[in-house]
Design a protein around this motif. Structure first.
Motif, short mmCIF file in Angstrom:
data_model
loop_
_atom_site.label_atom_id
_atom_site.label_comp_id
_atom_site.label_asym_id
_atom_site.label_seq_id
_atom_site.Cartn_x
_atom_site.Cartn_y
_atom_site.Cartn_z
N UNK A 20 23.85 -20.55 -32.24
CA UNK A 20 23.15 -21.05 -33.36
C UNK A 20 21.76 -20.52 -33.23
N UNK A 21 21.26 -20.22 -32.01
CA UNK A 21 19.85 -19.91 -31.73
C UNK A 21 19.72 -18.54 -31.48
N UNK A 22 18.32 -18.15 -31.67
CA UNK A 22 18.02 -16.68 -31.51
C UNK A 22 17.77 -16.76 -30.11
N UNK A 23 18.61 -15.87 -29.52
CA UNK A 23 18.37 -15.64 -28.00
C UNK A 23 17.77 -14.01 -27.93
N UNK A 24 16.49 -14.08 -27.87
CA UNK A 24 15.74 -12.75 -27.54
C UNK A 24 16.07 -12.30 -25.97
N UNK A 25 15.49 -11.17 -25.66
CA UNK A 25 15.73 -10.60 -24.39
C UNK A 25 15.29 -11.52 -23.06
N UNK A 26 14.17 -12.18 -23.36
CA UNK A 26 13.51 -12.90 -22.19
C UNK A 26 14.47 -14.38 -22.04
N UNK A 27 14.58 -14.91 -23.23
CA UNK A 27 15.77 -16.08 -23.28
C UNK A 27 17.02 -15.93 -22.41
N UNK A 28 17.58 -14.86 -22.76
CA UNK A 28 18.80 -14.36 -22.29
C UNK A 28 18.67 -14.07 -20.78
N UNK A 29 17.67 -13.18 -20.34
CA UNK A 29 17.45 -12.96 -19.07
C UNK A 29 17.18 -14.33 -18.21
N UNK A 30 16.32 -15.01 -18.85
CA UNK A 30 16.35 -16.33 -17.90
C UNK A 30 17.58 -17.11 -17.67
N UNK A 31 18.38 -17.20 -18.76
CA UNK A 31 19.92 -17.88 -18.98
C UNK A 31 20.60 -17.01 -17.68
N UNK A 32 20.83 -15.76 -17.53
CA UNK A 32 21.51 -15.10 -16.86
C UNK A 32 21.08 -15.62 -15.34
#
Length: 413
Positions: A20-32
């Motif tokens: 439901x949230x917008x996952x930009x590249x920076x947020x996705x990379x941090x999650x990974x």
């Protein structure tokens, strides 16, 4: 083991993502990174492996999966995917098999859909063939399974990040400085030039370089199947791209449609990325109706063969007497340039020929420049470009203020 680890980590990332949230590249990379670090503590993975997992999982979820590594390598010029298990690439003119492969057919299909979605194109069982392009202008051609019997295929023709210039082609020994000066003068003076060559011979690259010689104050319209020309320094530029028909009812827009539209847009020059069929008739008509300096390319084995191909392509669009077609070609096309791919993988300018008058049932061709091979040195083809006959039709040069008094010896006026 490597793939198993990747799949496990990727599964954890997807499970923990809030869609439901917008996952930009920076947020996705941090999650990974978080999930890789957690997994690394449990399974004693080295720091180097962790970094590799982060990059590969990020490319898998947001980029073009394992192809991203090849796309980021500037020395790779072409990528060929033959089903999900076989990938080949070209580097320095030679083909190599790549050790990596997609995790399965589904992953390959996912990558294909990502490619076409960015270009607002559709590829599916009903329309299994598609052309698209990457953000950097690289050309993509896709054929889906089962039309491609052994698995869906992707061919990516990469282009340099910096636009190709005549100076760069001279550095690459594609042509000599004198031949480049000669062509530059012809482009500036508004000669209509047609570039011929085989598949992968460098036609589009050469067209890009020639386009860079166009004076900046002119109005240019480019027409392509997939926009890949990189014209810089021209403010009054319009780029047009074809469109395929789709199941949503959108009609096809062809090269012919775009040339006709371009003629109503007051262009000084029209550049058609490649003529393959009936659009050759429209291109010749544009060249014959005051749009001097227009440029295009076509598949052919020689300059002479290009003339025959043009005849055939015109006949695809309209039944005309050969005499009328040849008359159109002779009056519309001024110069034929032929480029080829040598056995060492290099691309070279092979011929520059002047198109003369149509007399006695044939179009006169005069050789102006020719590449003469001298042999090989260190596995590389060596030779030199020889000036042959003088340019006969100097009218456009004189109109452009480049007459017989020109200080350019390459013109041989």
């Amino acid at each position: 083991m490597h793939l198993d680890n990747m799949e496990q980590i990727q599964k954890r990332v997807l499970e923990d993502m809030d869609l439901s949230e917008e996952n930009d590249d920076a947020r996705l990379k941090k999650k990974i990174e978080e999930k890789v670090w957690e997994y690394g503590k449990e399974h004693l993975i080295s720091l180097e492996e962790e970094q590799r997992y982060v990059q590969e999982i990020f490319c898998s979820l947001r980029k073009l999966d394992i192809l991203e590594e090849l796309l980021q390598d500037d020395s790779v010029t072409e990528i060929m995917v033959n089903g999900y298990q076989k990938i080949f690439y070209e580097k320095a003119g030679r083909l190599y098999a790549w050790e990596k492969k997609f995790t399965g057919r589904e992953k390959l299909e996912d990558v294909i859909q990502k490619m076409v979605a960015k270009n607002n194109r559709v590829v599916n069982e009903a329309m299994p063939i598609a052309d698209a392009r990457l953000e950097d202008g690289s050309r993509i051609h896709i054929v889906l399974e089962p039309t491609a019997i052994d698995g869906s295929c992707i061919t990516i023709r990469k282009f340099p990040k910096e636009p190709m210039t005549m100076e760069r082609l001279i550095e690459l020994q594609t042509l000599s400085k004198e031949a480049a000066q000669f062509l530059e003068m012809l482009v500036k003076a508004g000669y209509n030039i047609f570039i011929s060559g085989g598949t992968g011979s460098g036609k589009t690259t050469f067209l890009n370089a020639l386009s860079g010689c166009i004076p900046s104050g002119e109005r240019i319209i480019t027409i392509e199947d997939s926009a890949e020309l990189q014209l810089h320094g021209i403010e009054n530029l319009i780029r047009l791209e074809t469109r395929c028909a789709n199941v949503k009812g959108m009609e096809e827009i062809t090269i012919r449609d775009l040339i006709r539209a371009a003629l109503r847009m007051r262009p000084d020059r029209i550049i058609v990325g490649e003529c393959r069929g009936a659009e050759a008739l429209d291109m010749l008509q544009a060249m014959n109706t005051g749009h001097d300096g227009s440029l295009s390319t076509g598949h052919a084995n020689s300059c002479e063969d290009m003339l025959h191909r043009l005849e055939t392509m015109v006949l695809m669009g309209m039944e005309l007497p050969l005499t009328a077609i040849r008359g159109q070609i002779a009056s519309g096309v001024d110069i034929l340039v032929h480029v080829g791919r040598m056995r060492d993988g290099s691309r070279k300018l092979l011929n520059i020929m002047e198109v003369g008058a149509y007399t006695d049932g044939r179009i006169e061709l005069s050789p102006l420049w020719e590449f003469q091979e001298k042999g090989e040195k260190g596995g590389k083809v060596i030779g030199e470009w020889k000036s042959r006959e003088k340019l006969k039709n100097t009218r456009k040069l004189e109109w452009a203020g480049i007459g017989k008094s020109s200080s350019q010896p390459a013109l041989r006026l």
